[in-house]
Design an enzyme around this catalytic site. Structure first.
Site, PDB file in Angstrom:
ATOM      1  N   GLY A 295       0.686  -1.207   0.091  1.00 52.26           N
ATOM      2  CA  GLY A 295      -0.083  -0.074   0.014  1.00 52.26           C
ATOM      3  C   GLY A 295       0.778   1.247   0.020  1.00 52.26           C
ATOM      4  CG  HIS A 319       0.825  -3.037   9.785  1.00 54.29           C
ATOM      5  ND1 HIS A 319       0.792  -1.833  10.475  1.00 54.29           N
ATOM      6  CD2 HIS A 319       0.553  -3.933  10.531  1.00 54.29           C
ATOM      7  CE1 HIS A 319       0.558  -2.024  11.833  1.00 54.29           C
ATOM      8  NE2 HIS A 319       0.349  -3.519  11.820  1.00 54.29           N
ATOM      9  CE  LYS A 372       7.937   7.066   2.719  1.00 58.65           C
ATOM     10  NZ  LYS A 372       7.636   7.177   1.249  1.00 58.65           N
ATOM     11  CB  SER A 412      17.909  -0.681  -0.022  1.00 58.49           C
ATOM     12  OG  SER A 412      18.952  -0.360   1.084  1.00 58.49           O
ATOM     13  CE  LYS A 415      16.912   9.745   3.431  1.00 60.80           C
ATOM     14  NZ  LYS A 415      16.496   9.937   1.880  1.00 60.80           N
ATOM     15  CG  ASN A 453      14.627  11.712  -1.407  1.00 60.64           C
ATOM     16  OD1 ASN A 453      14.176  11.672  -0.495  1.00 60.64           O
ATOM     17  ND2 ASN A 453      15.988  12.270  -1.562  1.00 60.64           N
ATOM     18  CG  LEU A 455       9.918  13.292  -8.476  1.00 56.09           C
ATOM     19  CD1 LEU A 455       9.593  13.687 -10.169  1.00 56.09           C
ATOM     20  CD2 LEU A 455      10.301  14.615  -7.946  1.00 56.09           C
ATOM     21  NE  ARG A 545      14.161  17.100   8.462  1.00 57.46           N
ATOM     22  CZ  ARG A 545      13.305  16.701   7.487  1.00 57.46           C
ATOM     23  NH1 ARG A 545      12.004  16.881   8.071  1.00 57.46           N
ATOM     24  NH2 ARG A 545      13.618  16.208   6.512  1.00 57.46           N
TER      25      ARG A 545
END
Length: 635
Positions: A295, A319, A372, A412, A415, A453, A455, A545
């Site tokens: 999903g 899940h 993620k 994978s 990162k 990443n 889009l 962050r």
């Protein structure tokens, strides 16, 4: 009543057109004689003229009907209409020739008249249509064109020419110039509109022509050229529009004039991906395929792509109940012929996994289930990241091995390369688990695919920026120099399938992510494309962050890569993983009490040598605001 009036008007105009064409042989036949005798009236040939017209008018009427001259509207007269005119004139000319040969008279019909007749008839019929179209367009648009919005068109090829022609009929637009990188087109014109020069001249021409709108008529040009043109236009303060893709225009789904505002996806989009569909089909046809995390953004797109390859059934493990329901509804509406099995389940639930594998015996597994979000996993959730990303991967992978699956493909991330955060370290640990399982032997091939990443994925930066712009700002960016790689979700899913098909076991496939994008440039472009300036929507730098790097890598420093047959896939040669690694990993994962964040980082660092845990002092507080307003805030 209104329909009847339209039908009557159409019939009346068709009759007028027919009468105009019937006047053609009269005018052309008479004109041919006048030209032949230098415009002196040929008294001796009056009989020839009258009898000739009595023959040619009905012959021409029949020719016009057969040629289908009255199917098209004169206001849209074009090459197909000219073709019909020429066919009618040819038939009428043959009638004139036959008349000249068979007409018995001492003088006979001058041969020059037979030659001049078709020329004058073409001029009458084609010229009349062109004149009508010009008059009509002048009446409809001529008085308003000068009041339309001045617009520049980038691209002077076929797409640009079609666009200029179509926009000339639209009173809302006024094309003031074109730009193109082809020097052979400079200082020339397209439908009377000048080509000013290369695309790099956009800022100057925008200011010179006072144009506030730019249309990119580049349906088949490379993405890099389109991005450069859009960037120049956006930075010059113009609103940017684009025409549909070349495939859509060629297929007839849309016309070149179906312009739309440029979106950020257009600036970040990449070249079209081509995969070896035959090879992928061979891997999947007739097989039972399992997708975990079905999903999610990547998992869902994988499922939609897999529907093309004739699998015997797709097992969708998810899940989240609503995400699974939404995917099931998509298949019901779009691909009802594909047999799917939607299952609720957690990849950490080994009993559920073994029940699933025993019941359905999946032969190919795509493992996309993962946590993620980097900052969220960094504080308070580190152990949960380990359990979901590492234990979940190990549990599904061991089931694949124990039940004799053919392939297991781990999705994978970049990162996982030299990770500085818990999420990246757990994904690298999941990779190592798959490498160890491959080294332990068995019939199952374990393959890994890394990319950056995507889009528009859930929780990604673009939806976040869109929401911030909708609220009036500010847009929050962590650091002025932070960069990220981007690719589209369909592209990522297709390359995952391609990598899976070409893998032989143990490879780490690295996707070509193109050039990294500065996030602050992305924010600026999104502001301009939304019709604002940076004084309207400010950009606020908030500081890195927890766990966040300035840039992501696709390969670890010590890794080498080798080429594959596909230009957008490479294989990383990473350090080997000892088979005994699995026993200690399983022992750690099965500890009963959840560990605190600091302990998790320490244990991860012990197992992943390239992991450098994030420390708070690595991200100094940074809160800088760009824009006229300096109030704090943001998402």
């Amino acid at each position: 009543m209104e329909n009847e009036q339209r039908l009557w008007r159409a019939s009346f105009l068709s009759t007028l057109a027919f009468l105009f064409d019937l006047a053609g042989p009269v005018a052309a036949w008479t004109g041919a004689f006048l030209l032949r005798f230098n415009f002196d009236w040929p008294d001796a040939y009056e009989r020839h003229m009258i009898v000739g017209m009595l023959v040619l008018v009905p012959a021409h009427a029949l020719a016009c009907r057969v040629a289908g001259l009255y199917r098209g509207l004169w206001i849209f007269a074009s090459l197909p209409d000219l073709n019909r005119v020429l066919r009618a004139v040819a038939a009428s000319s043959i009638a004139a020739l036959v008349f000249a040969v068979l007409y018995r008279d001492p003088l006979g019909v001058p041969r020059s008249v037979v030659v001049l007749y078709p020329l004058l008839l073409v001029a009458w019929m084609a010229g009349g249509r062109v004149a009508y179209r010009m008059l009509k367009e002048h009446r409809l648009y001529g008085g308003l064109v000068g009041q339309g919005k001045p617009v520049l068109v980038v691209g002077a090829g076929r797409g640009g020419a079609m666009l200029v022609r179509d926009l000339s009929r639209n009173p809302d637009w006024r094309v003031v110039g074109l730009l193109d990188d082809d020097p052979a087109k400079w200082k020339r014109e397209v439908f009377g509109v000048p080509i000013f020069g290369a695309i790099d001249a956009l800022p100057r021409v925008i200011a010179q022509e006072k144009a506030r709108h730019v249309i990119l008529a580049l349906p088949s040009i490379s993405t890099s050229v389109r991005r450069r043109a859009a960037d120049l236009a956006v930075r010059a303060g113009a609103r940017v529009f684009t025409v549909p893709a070349a495939d859509d225009i060629i297929s007839g789904r849309v016309s070149v004039s179906s312009i739309r505002p440029l979106e950020i996806d257009d600036l970040l989009s990449r070249e079209t991906v081509h995969i070896d569909s035959e090879h992928v089909h061979e891997m999947l046809a007739g097989k039972t395929v399992l997708v975990t995390g079905a999903g999610g953004s990547i998992g869902g797109e994988l499922c939609r792509q897999l529907a093309r390859f004739d699998s015997s059934r797709l097992i969708l493990l998810e899940h989240n109940e609503f995400s699974l329901y939404s995917l099931e509804q998509w298949f019901s509406a779009n691909r009802p012929e594909v047999p799917i099995v939607p299952l609720i389940g957690d990849v950490k639930d080994e009993e559920r996994l073994r029940q699933l594998f025993a019941a359905y015996r999946p032969q190919v597994i795509f493992h996309a289930a993962a946590y993620k979000h980097v900052p969220l996993m960094e504080v308070g959730n580190a152990w949960q990241a380990v359990r979901n990303n590492v234990l979940g991967t190990l549990s599904v992978a061991e089931c694949a091995r124990d039940f004799g699956a053919e392939r297991f493909v781990l999705i994978s991330t970049d990162k996982a390369v030299n990770p500085t955060n818990v999420m990246g370290a757990t994904k690298r640990l999941a990779e190592m688990a798959c490498q160890a399982l491959q080294a332990s032997g068995g019939s199952t091939q374990f393959e890994i695919v890394r990319f950056g990443n995507v889009l528009g994925s859930a929780g990604s930066v673009i939806p976040k920026f869109q929401a911030q712009i909708a609220k009036g700002g500010p847009i929050t960016v962590t650091h002025p120099e932070i960069t990220r790689y981007f690719m589209s979700i369909p592209e990522a899913a297709q390359l995952v399938l391609q990598a899976a098909a070409m893998g032989t076991g143990g490879e780490i496939f690295v996707l070509d992510m193109g050039e990294p994008v500065r996030i602050v440039d992305l924010a600026r472009n999104m502001i301009h494309l939304s019709g604002y300036s940076e004084s309207d929507i400010r950009i606020e730098f908030t500081g890195l962050r927890p766990g966040e790097k300035l840039y992501e890598e696709l390969l670890a420093d010590a890794e080498q890569t080798r080429e594959t047959p596909h230009p957008k896939l490479r294989i990383a040669r990473s350090r080997p993983v000892d088979v005994d690694f699995l026993a200690s990993l399983r022992s750690w994962l099965e500890q009963s009490a959840p560990a605190d964040d600091a302990t998790v980082r320490k244990d991860l660092a012990a197992r992943v040598p390239e992991y450098t845990p994030f420390l708070p002092r690595q991200a100094p507080a940074l809160r800088v605001v760009m824009g006229k307003n300096s109030a704090a805030g943001g998402a």
